[in-house]
Design a protein around this motif. Structure first.
Motif, PDB file in Angstrom:
ATOM      1  N   SER A 139      76.031 -46.649 136.125  1.00  0.00           N
ATOM      2  CA  SER A 139      76.052 -47.465 134.954  1.00  0.00           C
ATOM      3  C   SER A 139      77.229 -47.995 134.395  1.00  0.00           C
ATOM      4  CB  SER A 139      75.171 -46.535 133.720  1.00  0.00           C
ATOM      5  OG  SER A 139      76.231 -45.541 133.259  1.00  0.00           O
ATOM      6  N   ASP A 140      77.104 -49.009 133.304  1.00  0.00           N
ATOM      7  CA  ASP A 140      78.451 -49.471 132.754  1.00  0.00           C
ATOM      8  C   ASP A 140      79.302 -48.140 131.937  1.00  0.00           C
ATOM      9  OD1 ASP A 140      78.061 -52.030 133.553  1.00  0.00           O
ATOM     10  OD2 ASP A 140      76.977 -52.525 131.800  1.00  0.00           O
ATOM     11  N   GLY A 141      78.463 -47.371 131.246  1.00  0.00           N
ATOM     12  CA  GLY A 141      79.154 -46.362 130.850  1.00  0.00           C
ATOM     13  C   GLY A 141      79.767 -45.180 131.521  1.00  0.00           C
ATOM     14  N   GLU A 142      79.063 -45.015 132.606  1.00  0.00           N
ATOM     15  CA  GLU A 142      79.867 -44.145 133.458  1.00  0.00           C
ATOM     16  C   GLU A 142      80.948 -44.641 134.282  1.00  0.00           C
ATOM     17  OE1 GLU A 142      75.519 -41.868 134.861  1.00  0.00           O
ATOM     18  OE2 GLU A 142      76.320 -43.642 136.092  1.00  0.00           O
ATOM     19  N   PRO A 171      74.157 -45.623 121.305  1.00  0.00           N
ATOM     20  CA  PRO A 171      74.438 -44.077 121.508  1.00  0.00           C
ATOM     21  C   PRO A 171      75.907 -43.955 122.281  1.00  0.00           C
ATOM     22  CG  PRO A 171      72.387 -44.481 121.616  1.00  0.00           C
ATOM     23  CD  PRO A 171      72.909 -45.821 121.735  1.00  0.00           C
ATOM     24  N   ASN A 172      75.895 -44.676 123.689  1.00  0.00           N
ATOM     25  CA  ASN A 172      77.048 -44.506 124.484  1.00  0.00           C
ATOM     26  C   ASN A 172      78.562 -45.003 123.862  1.00  0.00           C
ATOM     27  OD1 ASN A 172      76.160 -43.366 126.814  1.00  0.00           O
ATOM     28  ND2 ASN A 172      74.849 -45.071 127.266  1.00  0.00           N
ATOM     29  N   ARG A 173      78.207 -45.918 122.804  1.00  0.00           N
ATOM     30  CA  ARG A 173      79.495 -46.415 122.283  1.00  0.00           C
ATOM     31  C   ARG A 173      80.005 -45.147 121.385  1.00  0.00           C
ATOM     32  NH1 ARG A 173      77.182 -52.240 119.726  1.00  0.00           N
ATOM     33  NH2 ARG A 173      77.099 -53.374 121.778  1.00  0.00           N
ATOM     34  N   TYR A 174      79.117 -44.564 120.722  1.00  0.00           N
ATOM     35  CA  TYR A 174      79.534 -43.555 119.774  1.00  0.00           C
ATOM     36  C   TYR A 174      80.020 -42.251 120.680  1.00  0.00           C
ATOM     37  CZ  TYR A 174      78.441 -44.668 115.068  1.00  0.00           C
ATOM     38  OH  TYR A 174      78.809 -45.260 113.841  1.00  0.00           O
ATOM     39  N   GLU A 175      79.460 -41.961 121.801  1.00  0.00           N
ATOM     40  CA  GLU A 175      79.779 -41.028 122.593  1.00  0.00           C
ATOM     41  C   GLU A 175      81.086 -41.263 123.125  1.00  0.00           C
ATOM     42  OE1 GLU A 175      78.047 -38.573 126.562  1.00  0.00           O
ATOM     43  OE2 GLU A 175      77.081 -40.258 125.702  1.00  0.00           O
ATOM     44  N   LEU A 176      81.240 -42.432 123.535  1.00  0.00           N
ATOM     45  CA  LEU A 176      82.590 -42.803 124.361  1.00  0.00           C
ATOM     46  C   LEU A 176      83.770 -42.858 123.399  1.00  0.00           C
ATOM     47  CD1 LEU A 176      84.421 -43.855 126.637  1.00  0.00           C
ATOM     48  CD2 LEU A 176      83.955 -46.335 126.027  1.00  0.00           C
ATOM     49  N   CYS A 177      83.639 -43.247 122.078  1.00  0.00           N
ATOM     50  CA  CYS A 177      84.567 -43.177 120.924  1.00  0.00           C
ATOM     51  C   CYS A 177      85.005 -41.695 120.557  1.00  0.00           C
ATOM     52  CB  CYS A 177      84.360 -44.352 119.992  1.00  0.00           C
ATOM     53  SG  CYS A 177      84.315 -46.035 120.488  1.00  0.00           S
ATOM     54  N   SER A 178      83.952 -40.822 120.541  1.00  0.00           N
ATOM     55  CA  SER A 178      83.951 -39.638 120.058  1.00  0.00           C
ATOM     56  C   SER A 178      84.969 -38.788 121.338  1.00  0.00           C
ATOM     57  CB  SER A 178      82.787 -38.885 120.082  1.00  0.00           C
ATOM     58  OG  SER A 178      81.848 -39.352 119.121  1.00  0.00           O
ATOM     59  N   LEU A 179      84.633 -39.206 122.493  1.00  0.00           N
ATOM     60  CA  LEU A 179      85.509 -38.706 123.462  1.00  0.00           C
ATOM     61  C   LEU A 179      87.150 -39.070 123.265  1.00  0.00           C
ATOM     62  CD1 LEU A 179      86.182 -37.824 126.453  1.00  0.00           C
ATOM     63  CD2 LEU A 179      85.251 -39.848 127.346  1.00  0.00           C
ATOM     64  N   LEU A 180      87.227 -40.362 122.963  1.00  0.00           N
ATOM     65  CA  LEU A 180      88.745 -40.865 122.768  1.00  0.00           C
ATOM     66  C   LEU A 180      89.144 -39.885 121.580  1.00  0.00           C
ATOM     67  CD1 LEU A 180      88.234 -44.707 123.181  1.00  0.00           C
ATOM     68  CD2 LEU A 180      89.006 -43.091 124.698  1.00  0.00           C
ATOM     69  N   ALA A 181      88.636 -39.876 120.489  1.00  0.00           N
ATOM     70  CA  ALA A 181      88.933 -39.018 119.570  1.00  0.00           C
ATOM     71  C   ALA A 181      89.411 -37.739 119.923  1.00  0.00           C
ATOM     72  CB  ALA A 181      87.981 -38.866 118.280  1.00  0.00           C
ATOM     73  N   LEU A 198      82.796 -52.002 113.296  1.00  0.00           N
ATOM     74  CA  LEU A 198      83.436 -51.475 112.173  1.00  0.00           C
ATOM     75  C   LEU A 198      82.704 -49.945 111.822  1.00  0.00           C
ATOM     76  CD1 LEU A 198      82.897 -54.595 109.545  1.00  0.00           C
ATOM     77  CD2 LEU A 198      85.111 -53.486 110.751  1.00  0.00           C
ATOM     78  N   ASP A 199      81.757 -49.803 112.110  1.00  0.00           N
ATOM     79  CA  ASP A 199      81.080 -48.415 111.864  1.00  0.00           C
ATOM     80  C   ASP A 199      81.776 -47.248 112.515  1.00  0.00           C
ATOM     81  OD1 ASP A 199      79.826 -49.306 113.940  1.00  0.00           O
ATOM     82  OD2 ASP A 199      78.061 -48.244 113.802  1.00  0.00           O
ATOM     83  N   ILE A 200      82.263 -47.435 113.935  1.00  0.00           N
ATOM     84  CA  ILE A 200      82.969 -46.689 114.860  1.00  0.00           C
ATOM     85  C   ILE A 200      84.352 -46.661 114.234  1.00  0.00           C
ATOM     86  CG2 ILE A 200      83.733 -46.330 117.050  1.00  0.00           C
ATOM     87  CD1 ILE A 200      81.176 -47.356 118.160  1.00  0.00           C
ATOM     88  N   ALA A 201      84.871 -47.734 114.059  1.00  0.00           N
ATOM     89  CA  ALA A 201      86.231 -47.624 113.491  1.00  0.00           C
ATOM     90  C   ALA A 201      86.475 -46.679 112.099  1.00  0.00           C
ATOM     91  CB  ALA A 201      86.772 -49.061 113.305  1.00  0.00           C
ATOM     92  N   LEU A 202      85.588 -46.992 111.129  1.00  0.00           N
ATOM     93  CA  LEU A 202      85.586 -46.291 110.008  1.00  0.00           C
ATOM     94  C   LEU A 202      85.429 -44.742 109.885  1.00  0.00           C
ATOM     95  CD1 LEU A 202      84.332 -49.186 107.659  1.00  0.00           C
ATOM     96  CD2 LEU A 202      87.014 -48.265 108.099  1.00  0.00           C
TER      97      LEU A 202
END
Length: 249
Positions: A139-142, A171-181, A198-202
Motif C-alpha cells: 500500500s501507499d502507507g507501507e 488514520p494513516n496520516r496520523y499514524e505516520l506523523c505520530s511515528l515521525l514525532a 493543519l490539524d496534524i501540524a497543530l
C-alpha cells in the motif's frame, strides 16, 4: 540542527522568502505549512542542497551547506520526496539498504554494521516483517514507511520530508506523523516536513513553520495560534466562524 541566516529565495522574479532567520533544533518535529505555491518544496530542496538559488546561509549542525562535500551532506541530512515509489523486483531490505550508500565502499559492499543499521531502520518504522516483500505489492502507507526507513538507514541527524502524507487516508496520516514525532524525540533527530494538514501540524508537532510570503514564522503550536497568522492566511468567507483553538483541545 537547521539554521537559516538572512535567507532569501525565489524564482522567475517571485520572492518566496526574504531575510528569514530561524532555527529547527534536534529532538523536535516541525511542520512546514503554507498555501499552495508558497514555496514549501522550494525551501526543503534548498535545505537538502538541491537548489543553489538563494542568498544568505543554510547551516546544518554548525556547518554552512555551501562548504559541505556531498558525502558529508549525505551523512548529515536525508530527504524523502513526494514521489510515489513502486520498485518492482527489489526487496524492501535492499531499498532500505540503499540508505547506507554514504558509508559503503565504491562497490557498495555492506558491512555488518550497515546491515544492522538497515535492520534497525526497518524496525523503527514497524516494517521488519516486510523485508522480503517488493514495493509493487504494498500500500501507499507501507511504501512511505519503507522510504522513511531508507532515510533513517542513512543515520543522519536531520530528516526532511516533502508532504509525506499526500497519498494516505486520515488514520494513516496520523499514524505516520505520530511515528515521525517518536523518531524525533526518541532518536533526537531534527525532523522538518511539509504538510497541508493543519490539524496534524497543530496537534502532533513541537513547532510549526509557516510561510506567509515573503515571511517565515516558526513557533510552537500554541504561539502560532495566538499570533493569528494561520487564521489570517487560511481564513475564507466560508470559514469565518472557524475556531482554530479547537486543535489544542
Amino acid at each position: 540542527m537547521i539554521r537559516l541566516n538572512d535567507f532569501s529565495i525565489g524564482y522567475g522574479g517571485r520572492h518566496l522568502l526574504e531575510h528569514a532567520d530561524t532555527e529547527m533544533r534536534e529532538g523536535t518535529l516541525t511542520a512546514l505549512i503554507g498555501r499552495n505555491g508558497a514555496g514549501k518544496s522550494t525551501l526543503l530542496r534548498a535545505i537538502a542542497g538541491l537548489s543553489k538559488r538563494y542568498t544568505g546561509n543554510i547551516i546544518l549542525n554548525g556547518t554552512d551547506i555551501a562548504y559541505m562535500r556531498p558525502v558529508e551532506l549525505a551523512r548529515t541530512l536525508a530527504f524523502v520526496t513526494t514521489e510515489r515509489t513502486r520498485i518492482s523486483h527489489l526487496k524492501c531490505r535492499d531499498v532500505v539498504a540503499a540508505g547506507r550508500a554514504p558509508y559503503t565502499n565504491w562497490i557498495g559492499k555492506m558491512r555488518p554494521e550497515d546491515i544492522a543499521a538497515a535492520e534497525h531502520a526497518m524496525a523503527s518504522v514497524g516494517m521488519e516483517s516486510y523485508a522480503d516483500r517488493t514495493m509493487d505489492r504494498m500500500s501507499d502507507g507501507e511504501c512511505q514507511r519503507i522510504m522513511i526507513a531508507r532515510a533513517l538507514a542513512q543515520s543522519t541527524p536531520i530528516l526532511l520530508l516533502d508532504e509525506p502524507t499526500s497519498f494516505l487516508d486520515m488514520p494513516n496520516r496520523y499514524e505516520l506523523c505520530s511515528l515521525l514525532a517518536r523518531l524525533a524525540h526518541d532518536e533526537h533527530k531534527c525532523i522538518l516536513f511539509s504538510t497541508h494538514e493543519l490539524d496534524i501540524a497543530l496537534r502532533l508537532c513541537d513547532y510549526v513553520a509557516l510561510i506567509d510570503r515573503p515571511r517565515l514564522y516558526n513557533m510552537t503550536p500554541a504561539e502560532m495560534i495566538e499570533s493569528g497568522h494561520i487564521q489570517r492566511l487560511f481564513s475564507t468567507v466560508s470559514t469565518t466562524d472557524f475556531d482554530i483553538r479547537m486543535f489544542l483541545k
